[in-house]
Design a protein around this motif. Sequence first.
Motif, PDB file in Angstrom:
ATOM      1  N   ARG A 196      59.256  38.262  80.037  1.00  9.35           N
ATOM      2  CA  ARG A 196      59.706  37.320  79.288  1.00  9.35           C
ATOM      3  C   ARG A 196      59.988  35.950  78.965  1.00  9.35           C
ATOM      4  O   ARG A 196      59.274  35.470  78.166  1.00  9.35           O
ATOM      5  CB  ARG A 196      61.188  37.987  79.063  1.00  9.35           C
ATOM      6  CG  ARG A 196      61.993  39.255  78.849  1.00  9.35           C
ATOM      7  CD  ARG A 196      63.606  39.232  78.502  1.00  9.35           C
ATOM      8  NE  ARG A 196      64.020  38.727  79.673  1.00  9.35           N
ATOM      9  CZ  ARG A 196      64.456  39.978  80.619  1.00  9.35           C
ATOM     10  NH1 ARG A 196      64.799  41.035  79.982  1.00  9.35           N
ATOM     11  NH2 ARG A 196      65.363  39.742  81.664  1.00  9.35           N
TER      12      ARG A 196
ATOM     13  N   GLU B 124      57.838  33.991  76.112  1.00 13.77           N
ATOM     14  CA  GLU B 124      58.791  33.505  75.132  1.00 13.77           C
ATOM     15  C   GLU B 124      57.954  31.917  75.165  1.00 13.77           C
ATOM     16  O   GLU B 124      57.689  30.791  74.128  1.00 13.77           O
ATOM     17  CB  GLU B 124      59.949  32.845  76.373  1.00 13.77           C
ATOM     18  CG  GLU B 124      60.720  31.848  75.331  1.00 13.77           C
ATOM     19  CD  GLU B 124      62.486  32.201  75.710  1.00 13.77           C
ATOM     20  OE1 GLU B 124      62.924  32.766  77.135  1.00 13.77           O
ATOM     21  OE2 GLU B 124      63.462  31.274  75.802  1.00 13.77           O
TER      22      GLU B 124
ATOM     23  N   ARG C  16      67.068  47.206  79.702  1.00 11.57           N
ATOM     24  CA  ARG C  16      67.652  47.390  78.384  1.00 11.57           C
ATOM     25  C   ARG C  16      67.293  45.234  78.534  1.00 11.57           C
ATOM     26  O   ARG C  16      66.845  45.100  79.715  1.00 11.57           O
ATOM     27  CB  ARG C  16      69.102  47.121  79.135  1.00 11.57           C
ATOM     28  CG  ARG C  16      70.045  46.159  78.275  1.00 11.57           C
ATOM     29  CD  ARG C  16      71.809  46.804  78.262  1.00 11.57           C
ATOM     30  NE  ARG C  16      71.717  47.962  77.996  1.00 11.57           N
ATOM     31  CZ  ARG C  16      72.360  49.274  78.524  1.00 11.57           C
ATOM     32  NH1 ARG C  16      73.913  48.337  78.425  1.00 11.57           N
ATOM     33  NH2 ARG C  16      72.401  50.531  78.042  1.00 11.57           N
TER      34      ARG C  16
ATOM     35  N   PHE D  75      64.407  44.292  77.745  1.00 19.70           N
ATOM     36  CA  PHE D  75      63.274  43.608  77.543  1.00 19.70           C
ATOM     37  C   PHE D  75      62.394  44.975  76.533  1.00 19.70           C
ATOM     38  O   PHE D  75      61.493  44.210  75.406  1.00 19.70           O
ATOM     39  CB  PHE D  75      62.647  44.672  79.153  1.00 19.70           C
ATOM     40  CG  PHE D  75      61.321  43.725  79.051  1.00 19.70           C
ATOM     41  CD1 PHE D  75      60.523  42.868  79.553  1.00 19.70           C
ATOM     42  CD2 PHE D  75      60.009  45.250  78.914  1.00 19.70           C
ATOM     43  CE1 PHE D  75      58.843  42.026  79.281  1.00 19.70           C
ATOM     44  CE2 PHE D  75      58.940  44.982  79.068  1.00 19.70           C
ATOM     45  CZ  PHE D  75      58.259  44.130  79.507  1.00 19.70           C
TER      46      PHE D  75
ATOM     47  N   PRO E  99      59.963  45.850  71.874  1.00 15.50           N
ATOM     48  CA  PRO E  99      60.601  45.743  72.189  1.00 15.50           C
ATOM     49  C   PRO E  99      61.964  45.791  72.314  1.00 15.50           C
ATOM     50  O   PRO E  99      62.512  45.945  71.425  1.00 15.50           O
ATOM     51  CB  PRO E  99      60.173  43.969  71.840  1.00 15.50           C
ATOM     52  CG  PRO E  99      59.148  44.578  70.225  1.00 15.50           C
ATOM     53  CD  PRO E  99      59.209  45.940  70.714  1.00 15.50           C
TER      54      PRO E  99
ATOM     55  N   GLU F 100      66.880  41.185  73.163  1.00 17.04           N
ATOM     56  CA  GLU F 100      66.515  40.132  74.322  1.00 17.04           C
ATOM     57  C   GLU F 100      65.761  39.373  74.058  1.00 17.04           C
ATOM     58  O   GLU F 100      65.473  38.486  73.478  1.00 17.04           O
ATOM     59  CB  GLU F 100      67.357  40.207  74.931  1.00 17.04           C
ATOM     60  CG  GLU F 100      67.181  38.876  75.655  1.00 17.04           C
ATOM     61  CD  GLU F 100      67.822  38.542  77.769  1.00 17.04           C
ATOM     62  OE1 GLU F 100      67.469  39.926  78.073  1.00 17.04           O
ATOM     63  OE2 GLU F 100      67.224  37.560  78.307  1.00 17.04           O
ATOM     64  N   LEU F 101      63.898  40.243  74.346  1.00  9.90           N
ATOM     65  CA  LEU F 101      62.865  39.977  74.504  1.00  9.90           C
ATOM     66  C   LEU F 101      62.192  39.410  72.896  1.00  9.90           C
ATOM     67  O   LEU F 101      61.879  38.301  72.579  1.00  9.90           O
ATOM     68  CB  LEU F 101      62.253  40.836  74.673  1.00  9.90           C
ATOM     69  CG  LEU F 101      60.630  41.042  75.054  1.00  9.90           C
ATOM     70  CD1 LEU F 101      59.864  39.478  75.579  1.00  9.90           C
ATOM     71  CD2 LEU F 101      59.892  42.047  75.520  1.00  9.90           C
TER      72      LEU F 101
ATOM     73  N   ARG G 187      64.219  35.995  71.795  1.00  8.26           N
ATOM     74  CA  ARG G 187      63.615  35.042  72.461  1.00  8.26           C
ATOM     75  C   ARG G 187      62.577  34.464  72.085  1.00  8.26           C
ATOM     76  O   ARG G 187      61.974  33.120  72.198  1.00  8.26           O
ATOM     77  CB  ARG G 187      63.726  35.376  73.914  1.00  8.26           C
ATOM     78  CG  ARG G 187      64.974  34.996  75.141  1.00  8.26           C
ATOM     79  CD  ARG G 187      65.641  35.685  75.766  1.00  8.26           C
ATOM     80  NE  ARG G 187      64.454  34.605  76.809  1.00  8.26           N
ATOM     81  CZ  ARG G 187      64.437  35.101  78.399  1.00  8.26           C
ATOM     82  NH1 ARG G 187      65.397  36.221  78.859  1.00  8.26           N
ATOM     83  NH2 ARG G 187      63.571  34.624  78.859  1.00  8.26           N
ATOM     84  N   VAL G 188      61.459  35.619  71.910  1.00 10.95           N
ATOM     85  CA  VAL G 188      60.561  35.216  71.228  1.00 10.95           C
ATOM     86  C   VAL G 188      60.226  34.540  70.050  1.00 10.95           C
ATOM     87  O   VAL G 188      59.249  33.663  70.048  1.00 10.95           O
ATOM     88  CB  VAL G 188      59.146  36.758  71.394  1.00 10.95           C
ATOM     89  CG1 VAL G 188      57.932  36.229  71.157  1.00 10.95           C
ATOM     90  CG2 VAL G 188      59.291  36.658  73.131  1.00 10.95           C
TER      91      VAL G 188
END
Lengths: 99, 99
Positions: A35, A39, B46, B48, B82, B85-86, B89-90
């Motif tokens: 991740r 990111e 979870r 990811f 995805p 959270e991933l 964040r990305v």
Amino acid sequence: MALTKADLANSLFEEVGLNKREAKEFVDAWFESIRDALEAGEHVKLSGFGNFQLRDKRQRPGRNPKTGEEIPISARRVVTFKPGQKLRGRVEAYAGPRE
Amino acid sequence: MTKSELIEKLAAEQKHLSQADVDLAVRTIIEQMSAALSSGERIEIRGFGSFSLHFRPPRMGRNPKTGEAVALPGKHVPHFKPGKELRERVNAAAQAVQD
């Protein structure tokens, strides 16, 4: 039944001999490192498995499916996964239900 | 980031583990994930994302050299979706760079 982090930690306990806490920490660190790289805008290449890539999408017209109202879908960066040849080959051989 | 860079990063973080343990742990995780998908099992991590199989129906293909039609059987291919959270964040990191 799906494979989870708990299953992965358990295999590190059984096959690598890490203790339960180390195994859980390692699995968390593994996904967190991937991740972090994504990111930071880096692609992640895991030979034998596949590549996680980033794509920058431009804004495009969208629609609220409930109300039919037009709303633009904003420009965004998304993660895609491209399975490697080895994984594709193994999965192709699977002859289970057609989903 | 390549697999060997990821191994280096994890080894630097998990100083209590030997290099051999880190190598084996990484191979174990990749093998476990590949084996799950090859037997039609989903992977759910979870924060990811999840991996599942998509079915590609049989189709007529063409040998690009001779132009000859060939029947291609149906097959399964790995698919990654995805997690929240991933995704967030990305995308947040990409927006922050633009602003």
